[in-house]
Design an enzyme around this catalytic site. Structure first.
Site, mmCIF file in Angstrom:
data_model
loop_
_atom_site.group_PDB
_atom_site.id
_atom_site.type_symbol
_atom_site.label_atom_id
_atom_site.label_comp_id
_atom_site.label_asym_id
_atom_site.label_seq_id
_atom_site.Cartn_x
_atom_site.Cartn_y
_atom_site.Cartn_z
ATOM 1 N N LYS A 83 -5.697 9.334 17.645
ATOM 2 C CA LYS A 83 -5.918 8.029 18.265
ATOM 3 C C LYS A 83 -5.363 8.054 19.687
ATOM 4 O O LYS A 83 -4.204 8.413 19.914
ATOM 5 C CB LYS A 83 -5.190 6.962 17.434
ATOM 6 C CG LYS A 83 -6.026 5.753 17.116
ATOM 7 C CD LYS A 83 -5.327 4.890 16.081
ATOM 8 C CE LYS A 83 -5.915 3.500 16.071
ATOM 9 N NZ LYS A 83 -5.239 2.637 15.107
ATOM 10 N N ILE A 84 -6.220 7.684 20.626
ATOM 11 C CA ILE A 84 -5.877 7.777 22.050
ATOM 12 C C ILE A 84 -6.084 6.397 22.686
ATOM 13 O O ILE A 84 -7.135 5.774 22.459
ATOM 14 C CB ILE A 84 -6.831 8.784 22.754
ATOM 15 C CG1 ILE A 84 -6.829 10.150 22.063
ATOM 16 C CG2 ILE A 84 -6.552 8.876 24.241
ATOM 17 C CD1 ILE A 84 -5.783 11.113 22.515
#
Ligand code: G3P
Length: 217
Positions: A83-84
Site C-alpha cells: 500500500k502506497i
C-alpha cells in the site's frame, strides 16, 4: 465483486474466512496499531489465514524508502500487496514496483484525478475513501462512479477498491456503481448478512414446524 476485510485482527479474519467468501484483507497503520505483535509478523499471520491479496502499507514518504519497504514487505509472502500513499513520490514508487512485478494498492485517494494518475502509474488497486468524503459533506460514492467511467473509457486494469465503507448501504452502492472490491470493517461484513425479518421469519417457521412435527414422517 470481491470482499476484503479492512482489519488486522486475526480473530475477525478467521471468522470471516470460515464463511468461505473472504477474498482478501487490507490493513493500514491505524489498524495495525490496534493489535499486538510486530508488523511483519502480523502480515505473515494474516497471509497464512487468507488465500488472497493482503495489503500492507509503507511508512516512508520518499521514493527510496518506499522502494526498500515495499521490497521487504513483498518478500514476506506472494500475496502481499504494498500500500502506497497517493503522493508524487508514491506514484514514482508504484511505477517502479509495477515494473518489478510487485503489486500495489494506492491509498488515501479522494478524487477521480488521483485515481487516473494511479492507473497511469500501473497501480494494481486504487483505494478511494468513501466514508471520509461523506464525513466532510461530500458524496464519496460519486468518486467511485466517476473512476469506474474513466477506467472503462480507457481500459485501465487497475481495480477499484472501495474503502472507508461504514455501513451496508455503502457496500450496495459500491456494487451498483461497479467497484471491483469492497473492503469492509468486520462489523459491516456481519451487518450485510443480518435482517430482522429473516430472524423473525425463521423463528416462526421453526415454531410452526414444532407444532406439526409428529404428523411429518
Ligand atoms: O483502510 C482504509 C480505510 O478503509 C479506512 O476507513 O473508516 O478509517 O475512514 P476509515
Amino acid at each position: 465483486m470481491k470482499f476484503f476485510l479492512d482489519t488486522a485482527n486475526l480473530k475477525e479474519i478467521e471468522q470471516a474466512e470460515s464463511m468461505g467468501i473472504l477474498d482478501g484483507v487490507t490493513t493500514n497503520p491505524t489498524l495495525i496499531s490496534r493489535e499486538e505483535g510486530t508488523f511483519k509478523d502480523m502480515v505473515l499471520k494474516i497471509c497464512q489465514v487468507v488465500d488472497g491479496p493482503v495489503s500492507a502499507e509503507v511508512i516512508s514518504t520518499e521514493f527510496d524508502g518506499m522502494m526498500a519497504e515495499a521490497r521487504d514487505l513483498a518478500a514476506l509472502h506472494e500475496n502481499v500487496v504494498v500500500k502506497i500513499p497517493m503522493i508524487i513520490e508514491g506514484l514514482k514508487a508504484v511505477k517502479a514496483l509495477s515494473s518489478e512485478g510487485i503489486k500495489t494498492n494506492v491509498t488515501l485517494c479522494f478524487s477521480p484525478s488521483q485515481a487516473l494518475m494511479a492507473a497511469k502509474a500501473g497501480a494494481t488497486y486504487i483505494s478511494p475513501f468513501v466514508g471520509r468524503v461523506d464525513d466532510i459533506s461530500g458524496v464519496g460514492m460519486d468518486i467511485i462512479s466517476d473512476i469506474r467511467i474513466i477506467y472503462d473509457n480507457y481500459g485501465f486494469e487497475t481495480e477499484i477498491l472501495a474503502a472507508s465503507l461504514r455501513h451496508p448501504l455503502h457496500v450496495v452502492e459500491a456494487a451498483l456503481v461497479g467497484a471491483d472490491v469492497a473492503t469492509l470493517p468486520f462489523k459491516v461484513f456481519a451487518q450485510l448478512i443480518n435482517h430482522p425479518l429473516t430472524e423473525i421469519g425463521l423463528k416462526n417457521f421453526l415454531a410452526d414446524w414444532e407444532s406439526v412435527k409428529d404428523r411429518v414422517s
